[in-house]
Design a protein around this motif. Structure first.
Motif, PDB file in Angstrom:
ATOM      1  N   ARG A  83       0.889  -1.172   0.000  1.00  0.00           N
ATOM      2  CA  ARG A  83       0.000   0.000   0.000  1.00  0.00           C
ATOM      3  C   ARG A  83       0.920   1.212   0.000  1.00  0.00           C
ATOM      4  O   ARG A  83       1.735   1.379   0.901  1.00  0.00           O
ATOM      5  N   ALA A  84       0.809   2.050  -1.002  1.00  0.00           N
ATOM      6  CA  ALA A  84       1.821   3.090  -1.197  1.00  0.00           C
ATOM      7  C   ALA A  84       1.172   4.428  -1.534  1.00  0.00           C
ATOM      8  O   ALA A  84       0.008   4.495  -1.928  1.00  0.00           O
ATOM      9  N   THR A  85       1.991   5.461  -1.363  1.00  0.00           N
ATOM     10  CA  THR A  85       1.601   6.823  -1.741  1.00  0.00           C
ATOM     11  C   THR A  85       2.664   7.373  -2.683  1.00  0.00           C
ATOM     12  O   THR A  85       3.829   6.951  -2.672  1.00  0.00           O
ATOM     13  N   PHE A  86       2.248   8.372  -3.475  1.00  0.00           N
ATOM     14  CA  PHE A  86       3.179   8.944  -4.445  1.00  0.00           C
ATOM     15  C   PHE A  86       2.756  10.381  -4.731  1.00  0.00           C
ATOM     16  O   PHE A  86       1.579  10.655  -4.973  1.00  0.00           O
ATOM     17  N   LYS A  87       3.741  11.285  -4.724  1.00  0.00           N
ATOM     18  CA  LYS A  87       3.460  12.694  -5.013  1.00  0.00           C
ATOM     19  C   LYS A  87       4.046  13.025  -6.373  1.00  0.00           C
ATOM     20  O   LYS A  87       5.226  12.807  -6.641  1.00  0.00           O
ATOM     21  N   THR A  88       3.204  13.560  -7.226  1.00  0.00           N
ATOM     22  CA  THR A  88       3.665  13.989  -8.545  1.00  0.00           C
ATOM     23  C   THR A  88       4.227  15.402  -8.446  1.00  0.00           C
ATOM     24  O   THR A  88       3.939  16.146  -7.515  1.00  0.00           O
ATOM     25  N   GLY A  89       5.035  15.747  -9.443  1.00  0.00           N
ATOM     26  CA  GLY A  89       5.678  17.057  -9.415  1.00  0.00           C
ATOM     27  C   GLY A  89       4.834  18.145 -10.025  1.00  0.00           C
ATOM     28  O   GLY A  89       3.659  17.968 -10.363  1.00  0.00           O
ATOM     29  N   SER A  90       5.459  19.338 -10.152  1.00  0.00           N
ATOM     30  CA  SER A  90       4.798  20.510 -10.720  1.00  0.00           C
ATOM     31  C   SER A  90       4.533  20.261 -12.200  1.00  0.00           C
ATOM     32  O   SER A  90       5.124  19.376 -12.823  1.00  0.00           O
ATOM     33  N   PRO A  91       3.639  21.047 -12.855  1.00  0.00           N
ATOM     34  CA  PRO A  91       3.042  22.266 -12.282  1.00  0.00           C
ATOM     35  C   PRO A  91       1.790  22.014 -11.428  1.00  0.00           C
ATOM     36  O   PRO A  91       1.357  22.927 -10.731  1.00  0.00           O
ATOM     37  N   ASN A  92       1.199  20.818 -11.505  1.00  0.00           N
ATOM     38  CA  ASN A  92       0.000  20.515 -10.717  1.00  0.00           C
ATOM     39  C   ASN A  92       0.277  19.311  -9.836  1.00  0.00           C
ATOM     40  O   ASN A  92      -0.121  18.180 -10.150  1.00  0.00           O
ATOM     41  N   PRO A  93       0.961  19.532  -8.718  1.00  0.00           N
ATOM     42  CA  PRO A  93       1.315  18.391  -7.871  1.00  0.00           C
ATOM     43  C   PRO A  93       0.081  17.758  -7.243  1.00  0.00           C
ATOM     44  O   PRO A  93      -0.859  18.457  -6.852  1.00  0.00           O
ATOM     45  N   LYS A  94       0.092  16.435  -7.169  1.00  0.00           N
ATOM     46  CA  LYS A  94      -1.019  15.687  -6.563  1.00  0.00           C
ATOM     47  C   LYS A  94      -0.449  14.604  -5.681  1.00  0.00           C
ATOM     48  O   LYS A  94       0.648  14.101  -5.911  1.00  0.00           O
ATOM     49  N   MET A  95      -1.216  14.235  -4.668  1.00  0.00           N
ATOM     50  CA  MET A  95      -0.837  13.157  -3.772  1.00  0.00           C
ATOM     51  C   MET A  95      -1.711  11.949  -4.091  1.00  0.00           C
ATOM     52  O   MET A  95      -2.931  12.014  -3.955  1.00  0.00           O
ATOM     53  N   TRP A  96      -1.098  10.864  -4.525  1.00  0.00           N
ATOM     54  CA  TRP A  96      -1.789   9.628  -4.862  1.00  0.00           C
ATOM     55  C   TRP A  96      -1.585   8.613  -3.737  1.00  0.00           C
ATOM     56  O   TRP A  96      -0.550   8.605  -3.080  1.00  0.00           O
ATOM     57  N   ALA A  97      -2.602   7.740  -3.587  1.00  0.00           N
ATOM     58  CA  ALA A  97      -2.489   6.590  -2.689  1.00  0.00           C
ATOM     59  C   ALA A  97      -3.203   5.427  -3.342  1.00  0.00           C
ATOM     60  O   ALA A  97      -4.292   5.593  -3.912  1.00  0.00           O
ATOM     61  N   ALA A  98      -2.628   4.235  -3.303  1.00  0.00           N
ATOM     62  CA  ALA A  98      -3.233   3.079  -3.975  1.00  0.00           C
ATOM     63  C   ALA A  98      -2.907   1.811  -3.210  1.00  0.00           C
ATOM     64  O   ALA A  98      -1.897   1.732  -2.493  1.00  0.00           O
ATOM     65  N   VAL A  99      -3.808   0.804  -3.417  1.00  0.00           N
ATOM     66  CA  VAL A  99      -3.624  -0.485  -2.785  1.00  0.00           C
ATOM     67  C   VAL A  99      -4.372  -1.542  -3.603  1.00  0.00           C
ATOM     68  O   VAL A  99      -5.356  -1.225  -4.281  1.00  0.00           O
ATOM     69  N   GLY A 100      -3.883  -2.768  -3.551  1.00  0.00           N
ATOM     70  CA  GLY A 100      -4.568  -3.839  -4.262  1.00  0.00           C
ATOM     71  C   GLY A 100      -5.769  -4.345  -3.453  1.00  0.00           C
ATOM     72  O   GLY A 100      -5.690  -4.483  -2.226  1.00  0.00           O
ATOM     73  N   VAL A 101      -6.885  -4.602  -4.143  1.00  0.00           N
ATOM     74  CA  VAL A 101      -8.102  -5.125  -3.504  1.00  0.00           C
ATOM     75  C   VAL A 101      -8.478  -6.442  -4.194  1.00  0.00           C
ATOM     76  O   VAL A 101      -7.821  -6.879  -5.143  1.00  0.00           O
ATOM     77  N   LYS A 102      -9.592  -7.036  -3.671  1.00  0.00           N
ATOM     78  CA  LYS A 102      -9.969  -8.347  -4.209  1.00  0.00           C
ATOM     79  C   LYS A 102     -10.299  -8.243  -5.697  1.00  0.00           C
ATOM     80  O   LYS A 102     -10.726  -7.201  -6.181  1.00  0.00           O
ATOM     81  N   GLY A 103     -10.093  -9.335  -6.336  1.00  0.00           N
ATOM     82  CA  GLY A 103     -10.310  -9.394  -7.778  1.00  0.00           C
ATOM     83  C   GLY A 103      -9.104  -8.931  -8.556  1.00  0.00           C
ATOM     84  O   GLY A 103      -9.176  -8.741  -9.778  1.00  0.00           O
TER      85      GLY A 103
END
Length: 422
Positions: A83-103
């Motif tokens: 389960r991880a997070t990731f921040k993208t860079g400029s010009p529009n930085p965003k904070m992502w978080a993702a994890v594997g689920v069933k299926g």
């Protein structure tokens, strides 16, 4: 740039650099903490969303299955079972978080990451204002501190100049103590060490000069009696060329002893001027006349000129005559006649037509047992020293230089008296 300015500038640059580094470190740490908080929040949201999806297969908290916009780095971490997070860079930085689920699907959420957060703007503004204020305060303190150090060093330098000028009783330690208002203080720093070293040097120099003075006086006194006896015995010798040579050398030796005694009296500081009013021009003419008779000098070898009105001065005539005699004899011995003696007001100039005084004598003044350049002849170098000693007792100014027409120039300026000032 003076020491005060240099020290102030160094303090200011060092403190400014330190404050800048500190501000950058604080801002960087604050930004890192904010990023960590945002990651933690995103991680908690994706965990809660994954738990809900695994139970009810419902996407909550803005989560989305298999979003094609999920960054590849984040997908790679999820495929590894994280389960991880990731921040993208400029010009529009965003904070992502993702994890594997069933299926075998990937559940992700995304939120904007504002680099211009209000709290960070406030922190940046506070750091700038605080940094500028701190630099200004440090600059003021550094200027004050550097000024204090500079003034103490200047005070020590002043004492050193007084010592170099002959005031061997001057104390650099007392000078900085009075300046600091801490006479007798035990606060000893580098400036105090420098002042102590200067005082030690002055004390050593004072001891050496005193030893030299005593030696000169003792030698002169001890030689006076046997030299007088030698001269008396020489006068009893039968007339002959060898007898004349013996009498001549005995007279030279007696003159040297008398000069040494005179110098010893100057060194002891007991000499005082016996003042009287004289017409300087008339007195100089009569003194030169007496010198011609005593030394058997040809009339055209010494020329006296009076320029302007004869000034009346209050001085010691005996000492003035001694100064003139030494200057004229020195010119006849080391220069070339005619010797021109010019009187103007309170000033007497003696000029010869020789090669002139050596540069070191002009720059430093006469010294005992230094007769100057070889081409100016031989001698003990006491005549000009004695003349300078008499001038000092009179409070007169005796300087040596080069005459405009060539040759040596000695200028005696007598001090004014109330009668001559009115």
């Amino acid at each position: 740039m003076g020491l005060r300015s240099k020290l102030g500038l160094i303090f200011l640059l060092v403190s400014s650099l330190a404050i800048l580094v500190l501000c950058v470190a604080v801002y960087t740490q604050a930004e890192s903490s904010r990023l960590d908080r945002t990651r933690g929040l995103a991680d908690e949201r994706i965990k809660a969303a994954a738990d809900t999806y695994n139970l009810n297969e419902v996407e909550v908290l803005g989560s989305q299955l298999d979003d094609p916009a999920v960054p590849d780095q984040l997908l790679e971490a999820v495929r590894e079972g994280k389960r991880a997070t990731f921040k993208t860079g400029s010009p529009n930085p965003k904070m992502w978080a993702a994890v594997g689920v069933k299926g075998g699907k990937v559940l992700s959420i995304v939120q904007d990451y504002d680099n211009e957060d209000a709290s960070m703007r406030a922190l940046r503004r506070a750091l700038i204002i605080g940094g500028i204020g701190t630099v200004a305060m440090v600059a003021l303190v550094s200027v004050v501190a550097a000024g204090s150090l500079s003034r103490r060093i200047v005070a020590v330098a002043g004492s050193a100049r007084r010592i170099a000028g002959g005031d061997l009783d001057a104390s650099a330690v007392e000078t900085i103590g009075k300046r600091d208002g801490k006479v007798g203080s035990r606060n000893k720093d580098e400036v105090h060490a420098l002042a102590t070293a200067i005082d030690s040097m002055a004390s050593s120099l004072r001891g050496q000069l005193e030893a030299e003075r005593r030696f000169t006086a003792d030698v002169a006194h001890d030689l006076r009696t046997p030299v007088t006896g030698l001269l008396t015995a020489a006068e009893l010798l039968p007339p002959s060329r060898p007898s004349e040579l013996v009498r001549d050398r005995a007279k030279v030796l007696r003159g040297l002893v008398e000069d040494l005694l005179e110098i010893a009296r100057f060194d002891s500081g007991v000499e005082q001027a016996d003042l009287e009013h004289i017409g300087l021009g008339a007195f100089v003419a009569s003194a030169v006349g007496r010198l011609r008779m005593q030394q058997a000098i040809a009339p055209d070898s010494v020329v006296v000129r009076l320029t302007g009105t004869d000034a009346t001065v209050s001085t010691d005539s005996r000492r003035v005559e001694r100064i003139l005699a030494n200057l004229i004899v020195n010119g006849l011995r080391h220069g070339r006649p005619p010797i021109e003696v010019t009187v103007q007001g309170r000033t007497v100039e003696v000029v010869d037509h020789g090669s002139g005084y050596p540069e070191e004598l002009i720059a430093e003044g006469p010294r005992r047992f230094r007769s100057g350049m070889a081409e100016r002849g031989a001698g003990h170098g006491l005549g000009l020293t004695i003349a300078a000693g008499h001038a000092k007792v009179l409070g007169a100014e005796l300087t040596f230089g080069a005459a405009p027409t060539g040759g040596a120039l000695a200028r005696l300026v007598l001090p004014p008296s109330p009668e001559t000032d009115s």
